[in-house]
Each structure stands twice: as C-alpha cells, then as structure tokens.
Design a protein around this motif. Structure first.
Motif, mmCIF file in Angstrom:
data_model
loop_
_atom_site.group_PDB
_atom_site.id
_atom_site.type_symbol
_atom_site.label_atom_id
_atom_site.label_comp_id
_atom_site.label_asym_id
_atom_site.label_seq_id
_atom_site.Cartn_x
_atom_site.Cartn_y
_atom_site.Cartn_z
ATOM 1 N N GLY A 26 8.224 -2.471 2.644
ATOM 2 C CA GLY A 26 8.321 -3.512 1.424
ATOM 3 C C GLY A 26 7.276 -3.278 0.454
ATOM 4 O O GLY A 26 7.311 -4.025 -0.696
ATOM 5 N N ALA A 27 6.390 -2.279 0.246
ATOM 6 C CA ALA A 27 5.465 -1.866 -0.725
ATOM 7 C C ALA A 27 6.353 -1.549 -1.950
ATOM 8 O O ALA A 27 7.359 -0.760 -1.926
ATOM 9 C CB ALA A 27 4.547 -1.107 -0.539
ATOM 10 N N THR A 28 5.874 -1.940 -3.148
ATOM 11 C CA THR A 28 6.374 -1.478 -4.534
ATOM 12 C C THR A 28 5.329 -0.603 -5.527
ATOM 13 O O THR A 28 5.498 -0.473 -6.355
ATOM 14 C CB THR A 28 6.835 -2.662 -5.383
ATOM 15 O OG1 THR A 28 5.488 -3.297 -5.496
ATOM 16 C CG2 THR A 28 7.706 -3.517 -4.572
ATOM 17 N N LEU A 29 4.201 -0.325 -4.723
ATOM 18 C CA LEU A 29 3.143 0.393 -5.184
ATOM 19 C C LEU A 29 3.521 1.822 -6.034
ATOM 20 O O LEU A 29 3.181 2.095 -7.218
ATOM 21 C CB LEU A 29 2.046 0.722 -4.471
ATOM 22 C CG LEU A 29 0.956 1.047 -4.953
ATOM 23 C CD1 LEU A 29 0.141 0.058 -6.291
ATOM 24 C CD2 LEU A 29 -0.274 1.357 -4.187
ATOM 25 N N CYS A 30 4.466 2.430 -5.291
ATOM 26 C CA CYS A 30 5.087 3.502 -5.965
ATOM 27 C C CYS A 30 5.616 3.565 -7.336
ATOM 28 O O CYS A 30 5.637 4.579 -8.151
ATOM 29 C CB CYS A 30 6.059 4.372 -4.936
ATOM 30 S SG CYS A 30 5.169 4.982 -3.319
ATOM 31 N N GLY A 31 6.231 2.277 -7.548
ATOM 32 C CA GLY A 31 6.788 2.264 -8.820
ATOM 33 C C GLY A 31 5.785 1.981 -10.031
ATOM 34 O O GLY A 31 6.461 2.175 -11.129
ATOM 35 N N CYS A 56 4.829 10.016 -2.695
ATOM 36 C CA CYS A 56 4.421 8.811 -2.538
ATOM 37 C C CYS A 56 4.979 7.784 -1.347
ATOM 38 O O CYS A 56 6.201 7.813 -1.359
ATOM 39 C CB CYS A 56 4.650 8.022 -3.960
ATOM 40 S SG CYS A 56 3.784 6.334 -3.850
ATOM 41 N N THR A 57 4.258 7.548 -0.435
ATOM 42 C CA THR A 57 4.861 6.958 0.774
ATOM 43 C C THR A 57 4.480 5.586 0.925
ATOM 44 O O THR A 57 3.106 5.346 1.176
ATOM 45 C CB THR A 57 4.436 7.716 1.965
ATOM 46 O OG1 THR A 57 4.762 9.307 1.917
ATOM 47 C CG2 THR A 57 5.128 7.352 3.369
ATOM 48 N N SER A 59 0.814 -1.219 0.082
ATOM 49 C CA SER A 59 -0.097 0.052 -0.023
ATOM 50 C C SER A 59 0.947 1.329 -0.051
ATOM 51 O O SER A 59 1.826 1.197 0.167
ATOM 52 C CB SER A 59 -0.929 0.086 1.279
ATOM 53 O OG SER A 59 0.026 -0.014 2.277
ATOM 54 N N ALA A 60 0.295 2.243 -0.408
ATOM 55 C CA ALA A 60 0.909 3.626 -0.254
ATOM 56 C C ALA A 60 0.019 4.936 -0.281
ATOM 57 O O ALA A 60 -1.172 4.611 -0.525
ATOM 58 C CB ALA A 60 1.768 3.982 -1.780
ATOM 59 N N VAL A 61 0.512 6.017 0.361
ATOM 60 C CA VAL A 61 -0.179 7.295 0.315
ATOM 61 C C VAL A 61 0.309 8.071 -0.713
ATOM 62 O O VAL A 61 1.567 8.587 -0.671
ATOM 63 C CB VAL A 61 -0.067 7.759 1.750
ATOM 64 C CG1 VAL A 61 -0.942 9.133 1.804
ATOM 65 C CG2 VAL A 61 -0.790 6.872 2.679
ATOM 66 N N VAL A 62 -0.493 8.618 -1.639
ATOM 67 C CA VAL A 62 -0.021 9.264 -2.773
ATOM 68 C C VAL A 62 -0.618 10.823 -2.675
ATOM 69 O O VAL A 62 -1.572 10.733 -2.516
ATOM 70 C CB VAL A 62 -0.405 8.782 -4.110
ATOM 71 C CG1 VAL A 62 0.143 9.614 -5.249
ATOM 72 C CG2 VAL A 62 0.302 7.191 -4.134
ATOM 73 N N VAL A 63 0.164 11.664 -2.669
ATOM 74 C CA VAL A 63 -0.335 13.124 -2.688
ATOM 75 C C VAL A 63 -0.109 13.757 -4.094
ATOM 76 O O VAL A 63 0.986 13.912 -4.810
ATOM 77 C CB VAL A 63 0.522 13.972 -1.438
ATOM 78 C CG1 VAL A 63 0.001 15.379 -1.514
ATOM 79 C CG2 VAL A 63 0.304 13.329 -0.260
#
Length: 271
Positions: free
Chosen positions: A193-198, A188-189, A137-141
């Motif tokens: 271990g998350a790869t979502l920002c990519g 993008c935080t 998961s990630a928090v995207v601004v």
C-alpha cells in the motif's frame, strides 16, 4: 666534507619527492578503505527540522543553521557505503571517472587549494520510512550513484597540524551535485500500500553548501577527510573521504644508499 654534502643532497631529494607528490592533483580517495563513503543521511523531509545550535554543538553548526536530531527515517546499507572507480551516472554530462579530490598544497605547506572532485559510490540500498508523509516505506537500490563537487577553487588555510577546513556556500547554486535518483535507482520495493516509490522523481540530494575537513599526513601526500553536504531543504549527507596513502618517504629513503655509494666512489678517487 664530501660525505656531508651528499647527505644534504639525499635529504633534499627526499623533500623534493614529497613536495612534488603533495602538489599532485587529483588525489585519489581510497577505494579499498572500508571506512570511506556515505556514513549517514539526515532527511529534513522525513526526520523533521534541524535542532538549534547549543554551546556543545560543533563549531560549524551555525554554518548549517542547526544540527540534526537523533531520528533517522533513511538508513543506508552498507554503512559506510564505500567508494568506487568508474563513471557515476545520473548527471547531465558524464563527470570524470573515479573517486578523487583535486587538492594542491603549496610549497610552504600553509595553503591547500581545493578545485572540486568526483566521488563514485558502489551499489547501495536505502530503506526509507515515509510514514511522516503517509507514503509508507520502501527499499530503494541505486547503482552507479555519485557526487561531483563544484570545481571553483576554494582556498584552505593549513594550521600547524596540517589541517584545513572548507566551508563552501553557493546557495542557491549547487555546490555538490548528486546523481539524479530516478536515473540511478535500479529497483524500488514498497511496503504493501505504500506510495513512496512514486516520490523518487522529485527527491533530490543536490547540495548547496558543504563542509570539508582535511587532515594531512606529515608529508602532505595523503589525508583523512570528513564531508558534510546540505541540500536546499536542509537535508544532510555525511561521508568519510580518506585518500590513498602514497609511500613517498619510503621511496625517498631509497636514495640514501645510492648517495652513499656515490660519495664512496668520490672518496676512492681522491685517495
């Protein structure tokens, strides 16, 4: 007779003002209205496939090929997001500034022509759960995001209640262009271990079809608007787009005292 004549002139002036304002384009979306902006995002990538239409589905369900389920793996904050002025970013060429729809109502109030528009959003935050893809998961601004509706004229028939529905399908072309996410995302935080920002560079919210429902006030100078856009992979964006209220009737009634004064002067001249 003279008094009646001037009353008719005053009433005609009120109608003329209302007609002139109704024909004006663009019509601004109210940036002070806290109900405006994106209210929901359904992701076919993260939330699963659309559910089949049923007898209780909205009339436009078949247009979108189904209806979203209850699961949401993208939450947006604030909700609604609000709309803003300024020039939205993330487009090949800078669109017009502000938040507006180009809408022209004909003199008989039977047709409303839509010729695109621009919607600008303030800074917003997306919390994305990418567990379905094993991406964490990630928090995207995002700052300065927006959407630009295709300017080709779409004719909407106004019903007796002053409502018009637009069902626009330009697939595979873009009907409503959304900012390129990688160009408006400021941070993008990811979770550990998350790869979502990519994945952000390949995610798109460009819409190939949309439904816009406008409900005009009695003077046809403002409206409430509901927008649903759908991407090529069936993801959907829901937004409220209520226009700024134009106080045309109040301005029109100001003409009545002036008309009365003119009539009084005319009566004095006759006596």
């Amino acid at each position: 007779m003279l008094r009646i004549s001037f009353s008719r002139i005053a009433a005609g002036a009120v109608l003329a003002l209302a007609s002139h304002a109704a024909a004006a384009a663009p019509m601004a979306i109210d940036t002070a209205n806290l109900l405006n902006g994106i209210t929901d995002i359904y992701s076919a990538t993260f939330d699963g496939a659309l559910s089949p239409c049923t007898g209780s589905s909205p009339s436009y369900c078949a247009f979108f090929g189904g209806t979203p389920g209850a699961v949401r793996n993208i939450t947006i904050s604030p909700t609604p997001t609000g709309v803003a002025n300024g020039v939205p970013g993330g487009f090949a060429s800078a669109p017009a500034a502000g938040s507006f729809l180009n809408v022209t109502v004909d003199a008989s109030h039977t047709m409303a022509a839509l010729a695109g528009g621009t919607i600008t959003f303030p800074t917003l935050s997306l919390t994305i759960n990418g567990a379905a893809l094993g991406a964490g998961s990630a928090v995207v601004v995002a700052s300065g995001a927006g959407m630009v509706i295709d300017p080709a004229v779409q004719e909407g028939v106004l019903n007796a209640d002053g409502q018009a529905e637009y069902l626009v399908n330009l697939a595979p072309a873009t009907a409503a262009d959304f900012s390129t996410l990688s160009q408006v995302v400021t941070s993008c935080t990811p979770s550990p271990g998350a790869t979502l920002c990519g994945l952000l560079p390949i995610l798109s919210l460009d819409m190939v079809r949309y439904r816009l429902f406008l409900d005009f006030d009695p003077t046809f100078t403002s409206f409430t608007g509901e927008f649903i856009g759908q991407t090529s992979n069936n993801s959907m964006i829901f937004a409220t787009l209520d226009s700024t209220v134009v106080p045309v009737p109040a301005a029109g009634w100001l003409l009545l005292p002036a008309a009365g004064a003119i009539a009084a002067r005319a009566r004095r001249r006759r006596s």
